[in-house]
Design a protein around this motif. Structure first.
Motif, PDB file in Angstrom:
ATOM      1  N   GLU A 208       0.834  -1.219   0.000  1.00 45.82           N
ATOM      2  CA  GLU A 208       0.000   0.000   0.000  1.00 45.82           C
ATOM      3  C   GLU A 208       0.860   1.257   0.000  1.00 45.82           C
ATOM      4  O   GLU A 208       0.592   2.201  -0.744  1.00 45.82           O
ATOM      5  CB  GLU A 208      -0.918  -0.008   1.227  1.00 45.82           C
ATOM      6  CG  GLU A 208      -2.157  -0.845   1.017  1.00 45.82           C
ATOM      7  CD  GLU A 208      -3.135  -0.739   2.172  1.00 45.82           C
ATOM      8  OE1 GLU A 208      -4.008  -1.598   2.238  1.00 45.82           O
ATOM      9  OE2 GLU A 208      -3.003   0.189   2.994  1.00 45.82           O
ATOM     10  N   VAL A 209       1.890   1.257   0.849  1.00 42.11           N
ATOM     11  CA  VAL A 209       2.744   2.449   0.934  1.00 42.11           C
ATOM     12  C   VAL A 209       3.470   2.679  -0.395  1.00 42.11           C
ATOM     13  O   VAL A 209       3.521   3.808  -0.906  1.00 42.11           O
ATOM     14  CB  VAL A 209       3.756   2.317   2.093  1.00 42.11           C
ATOM     15  CG1 VAL A 209       4.767   3.455   2.060  1.00 42.11           C
ATOM     16  CG2 VAL A 209       3.023   2.319   3.428  1.00 42.11           C
ATOM     17  N   LEU A 210       3.995   1.604  -0.963  1.00 45.11           N
ATOM     18  CA  LEU A 210       4.692   1.736  -2.247  1.00 45.11           C
ATOM     19  C   LEU A 210       3.721   2.231  -3.319  1.00 45.11           C
ATOM     20  O   LEU A 210       4.046   3.118  -4.120  1.00 45.11           O
ATOM     21  CB  LEU A 210       5.288   0.384  -2.672  1.00 45.11           C
ATOM     22  CG  LEU A 210       6.406  -0.175  -1.776  1.00 45.11           C
ATOM     23  CD1 LEU A 210       6.787  -1.587  -2.208  1.00 45.11           C
ATOM     24  CD2 LEU A 210       7.633   0.725  -1.816  1.00 45.11           C
ATOM     25  N   HIS A 211       2.532   1.658  -3.296  1.00 48.03           N
ATOM     26  CA  HIS A 211       1.511   2.017  -4.288  1.00 48.03           C
ATOM     27  C   HIS A 211       1.135   3.497  -4.178  1.00 48.03           C
ATOM     28  O   HIS A 211       1.117   4.217  -5.174  1.00 48.03           O
ATOM     29  CB  HIS A 211       0.292   1.125  -4.026  1.00 48.03           C
ATOM     30  CG  HIS A 211      -0.915   1.457  -4.838  1.00 48.03           C
ATOM     31  ND1 HIS A 211      -0.965   1.254  -6.196  1.00 48.03           N
ATOM     32  CD2 HIS A 211      -2.124   1.987  -4.488  1.00 48.03           C
ATOM     33  CE1 HIS A 211      -2.156   1.637  -6.644  1.00 48.03           C
ATOM     34  NE2 HIS A 211      -2.869   2.076  -5.621  1.00 48.03           N
ATOM     35  N   LEU A 212       0.875   3.938  -2.940  1.00 46.59           N
ATOM     36  CA  LEU A 212       0.455   5.330  -2.751  1.00 46.59           C
ATOM     37  C   LEU A 212       1.613   6.300  -2.960  1.00 46.59           C
ATOM     38  O   LEU A 212       1.400   7.501  -3.132  1.00 46.59           O
ATOM     39  CB  LEU A 212      -0.140   5.512  -1.343  1.00 46.59           C
ATOM     40  CG  LEU A 212      -1.460   4.767  -1.122  1.00 46.59           C
ATOM     41  CD1 LEU A 212      -1.907   4.884   0.333  1.00 46.59           C
ATOM     42  CD2 LEU A 212      -2.551   5.289  -2.049  1.00 46.59           C
ATOM     43  N   SER A 213       2.827   5.788  -2.944  1.00 51.03           N
ATOM     44  CA  SER A 213       3.976   6.657  -3.208  1.00 51.03           C
ATOM     45  C   SER A 213       4.296   6.727  -4.701  1.00 51.03           C
ATOM     46  O   SER A 213       5.283   7.341  -5.087  1.00 51.03           O
ATOM     47  CB  SER A 213       5.209   6.134  -2.460  1.00 51.03           C
ATOM     48  OG  SER A 213       4.959   6.111  -1.069  1.00 51.03           O
ATOM     49  N   ALA A 215       4.506   3.889  -6.890  1.00 48.10           N
ATOM     50  CA  ALA A 215       5.209   2.748  -7.503  1.00 48.10           C
ATOM     51  C   ALA A 215       4.313   2.110  -8.554  1.00 48.10           C
ATOM     52  O   ALA A 215       3.111   1.943  -8.342  1.00 48.10           O
ATOM     53  CB  ALA A 215       5.572   1.732  -6.430  1.00 48.10           C
TER      54      ALA A 215
ATOM     55  N   ARG B  93       0.231   9.915  -9.009  1.00 48.47           N
ATOM     56  CA  ARG B  93       0.434   9.849  -7.549  1.00 48.47           C
ATOM     57  C   ARG B  93       1.757  10.478  -7.134  1.00 48.47           C
ATOM     58  O   ARG B  93       1.879  11.006  -6.035  1.00 48.47           O
ATOM     59  CB  ARG B  93       0.406   8.388  -7.076  1.00 48.47           C
ATOM     60  CG  ARG B  93      -0.978   7.801  -7.039  1.00 48.47           C
ATOM     61  CD  ARG B  93      -1.022   6.514  -6.236  1.00 48.47           C
ATOM     62  NE  ARG B  93      -2.388   6.038  -6.157  1.00 48.47           N
ATOM     63  CZ  ARG B  93      -2.918   5.157  -6.999  1.00 48.47           C
ATOM     64  NH1 ARG B  93      -2.188   4.633  -7.943  1.00 48.47           N
ATOM     65  NH2 ARG B  93      -4.184   4.790  -6.884  1.00 48.47           N
ATOM     66  N   ILE B 121      11.429   5.373  -5.586  1.00 50.32           N
ATOM     67  CA  ILE B 121      10.401   4.799  -6.456  1.00 50.32           C
ATOM     68  C   ILE B 121      10.398   5.493  -7.818  1.00 50.32           C
ATOM     69  O   ILE B 121      10.166   4.863  -8.849  1.00 50.32           O
ATOM     70  CB  ILE B 121       9.016   4.903  -5.773  1.00 50.32           C
ATOM     71  CG1 ILE B 121       8.933   3.861  -4.652  1.00 50.32           C
ATOM     72  CG2 ILE B 121       7.880   4.715  -6.766  1.00 50.32           C
ATOM     73  CD1 ILE B 121       7.715   3.992  -3.779  1.00 50.32           C
TER      74      ILE B 121
END
Lengths: 300, 239
Positions: A208-213, A215, B93, B121
């Protein structure tokens, strides 16, 4: 430590891994995958041995025939058997024909009549064993024709009565072993996939953190794919090595015949374990990639 | 082609964010946001206020795309976010910095690596961003805690680290959910100053807070939510 080192230690600034280090859950995954790969390897080796045994049974039956001599006239049974063997040796498709000595014929009957019951006067039939060319075996009719031409009264048993049954049994043994092997491999793949998905779900917070950042799906999937493929590959290697070692022990313990004549193992059968770690790693990689993508889709 | 420039500020004509008749519900539950209409001009600074359960966090989730609106339309950088391809969303994002109420730090990474996560990232190289990240962490008062794991940080330190992570990529939009909830007055003002500085550099800022004092001191516009409805959309200090 130098003065510079006190201010700047490169190791402290090396970026940490984006995924947490392996924990007990990964250990459980490795154990489960190793056990399943061990079983899959053993069944694969067993299937190969069963196939070899089945082929052996069939070859033994189709590769030989037995001729029962019925002596007549003044000719002694031994002489009739010798003449029959000579006549059969010349038939195309016969590699060897030899008359069975009286002692051997008696030995064959011993289990039924007992050692003490052997009586010299008993009219024991003489047998001729015929080894057939495995590529182009002579037919029973050919043998019969040759015996008639030689004037020997005899009955040819080409084992055709048993061959169909034995071939059916061999085919069943072969398919049974293959089915069990495939079943274990499928179960192993399913469990690897399931364990991978469970392991991935445990790291959902990281995803989730990677996604919201920001990734990308491929970035996240690659992280988990590499992690789980490595773990499953290692586990597969452990399982495969253990299975190969066990099979090698069985082969050594069994001498030239493999474990037993019923289940003949060959050294080359051990090569069957080689693809297993690769398959385990691939299964885990695919499961991890699909699961990560599914979680990311779910997250939006 | 999807690149970080796909949603650059140069593309924006008008507000960077516009909500038009937006409603939102979780599953089959009643709507937590109802008929929300507002817009954030590029480079603006707003506070989002309201009681607990008023829908502040839900509204922020819609903006950083952790949830989807059940009705209405949300435009970001001039585009309807529902129409943006899944493959392009990560790049969008990266333009949004978020300070989560529960911090969402990665427990296995130290403070420096947590802060540098968005840069990593985005494909940044450690030797390029090391000095910037170290400077930012010093600015939020974590210079001596850069190599500490989150588990060893106090609540206030975690919050400052979460803020540093949200701003390190110089986002176009900064969203913060109760960013001063766990810090003392001094740090709260320091954090506010950081947000103001970022805003001056062009970042659009939206801060959800209970801190009436902070809102009053800033004098910035306020969006006020009451039971899922936006009932006040005016100048700061008047909410």
């Amino acid at each position: 430590m130098s003065d510079t080192g006190a201010f700047f230690d490169p190791a402290r600034w090396r970026p940490g891994p984006l995924l947490p280090r392996r924990d007990a859950r990964d250990g459980a995954l490795v154990f489960i995958v190793a056990v399943l790969c061990f079983l899959a390897c053993l069944t694969a080796i067993g299937a190969l041995a069963a196939d070899r045994a089945a082929r052996g049974w069939t070859n033994q039956l189709t590769g030989s025939a037995t001729v029962v001599i019925q002596p007549h006239g003044a000719e002694t049974p031994d002489a009739a058997a010798a003449r029959a063997a000579e006549a059969l040796s010349g038939v195309k498709g016969v590699t060897e024909a030899r008359a069975l000595e009286k002692e051997k014929a008696e030995a064959l009957l011993e289990p039924w009549l007992g050692r003490d019951a052997m009586i010299d006067d008993l009219p024991l039939p003489r047998l001729v064993t015929v080894d057939l060319d495995p590529k182009a075996p002579a037919k029973a009719a050919d043998l019969d024709r040759a015996l008639k031409a030689a004037g020997v009264l005899a009955t040819v048993d080409d084992h055709s009565v048993w061959i169909a049954d034995i071939q059916r049994a061999a085919g069943f043994a072969r398919w049974f072993a293959l089915s069990v092997c495939l079943l274990i491999i499928a179960a192993a793949a399913a469990v690897i996939g399931f364990a991978t998905r469970a392991g991935l779900a445990a790291h959902r917070d990281v995803i989730e953190v990677l996604h919201l950042s920001g990734a990308e799906t491929g970035f996240v999937a690659r992280l988990f794919q590499t992690r789980f493929a490595t773990a499953a590959g290692m586990a597969g290697a452990f399982g495969a090595t253990a299975a190969a070692a066990l099979a090698a022990l069985a082969r050594l313990a069994g001498g030239g015949q493999g474990l037993t004549p019923v289940l003949p193992l060959a050294w080359i059968d051990l090569l069957a374990v080689l693809p297993v770690p690769v398959l385990a790693a691939l299964t885990a990689a695919v499961a991890a990639r699909l699961s990560a993508a599914a979680i990311l889709r779910d997250l939006g | 082609m999807s690149t970080d420039d796909t949603y650059s500020m140069q593309d924006v004509a008008g507000p960077v964010l516009r909500f038009s008749g937006v409603g939102m519900r979780y599953g089959r539950s009643p709507e937590v946001l109802k008929d929300i209409n507002f817009e954030l001009p590029a480079g603006s600074f707003h506070f989002l206020t309201g009681a607990s359960g008023a829908g502040k966090s839900s509204l922020l989730k819609l903006i950083y795309m952790a949830e989807r609106a059940s009705r209405g339309r949300i435009d970001m950088f001039g585009r309807d976010i529902d129409q943006i391809a899944a493959t392009d969303r990560p790049f969008l994002r990266r333009r949004i910095g978020v300070v989560f109420q529960e911090f969402r730090l990665l427990d296995h990474l130290n403070a420096f690596d947590n802060c540098a996560l968005p840069l990593r990232i985005s494909g940044g190289r450690p030797d390029k961003y090391r000095a910037d990240v170290a400077e930012l962490l010093s600015w939020v008062g974590l210079k001596s805690r850069m190599h500490a794991l989150p588990a060893t940080l106090s609540g206030g330190e975690k919050q400052r680290l979460a803020i540093a992570r949200a701003v390190v990529g110089r986002p176009d939009i900064l969203l913060a959910d109760e960013p001063t909830g766990n810090v003392d007055q001094g740090h709260a003002l320091r954090i506010l100053r950081l947000f103001v500085e970022l805003n001056r550099l062009g970042t659009t800022v939206l801060i959800a807070t209970h801190d009436e004092d902070l809102v009053a001191r800033s004098g910035q516009p306020v969006l006020h939510l009451d039971n899922g409805r936006m009932i006040h959309y005016g100048r700061g200090g008047a909410a």
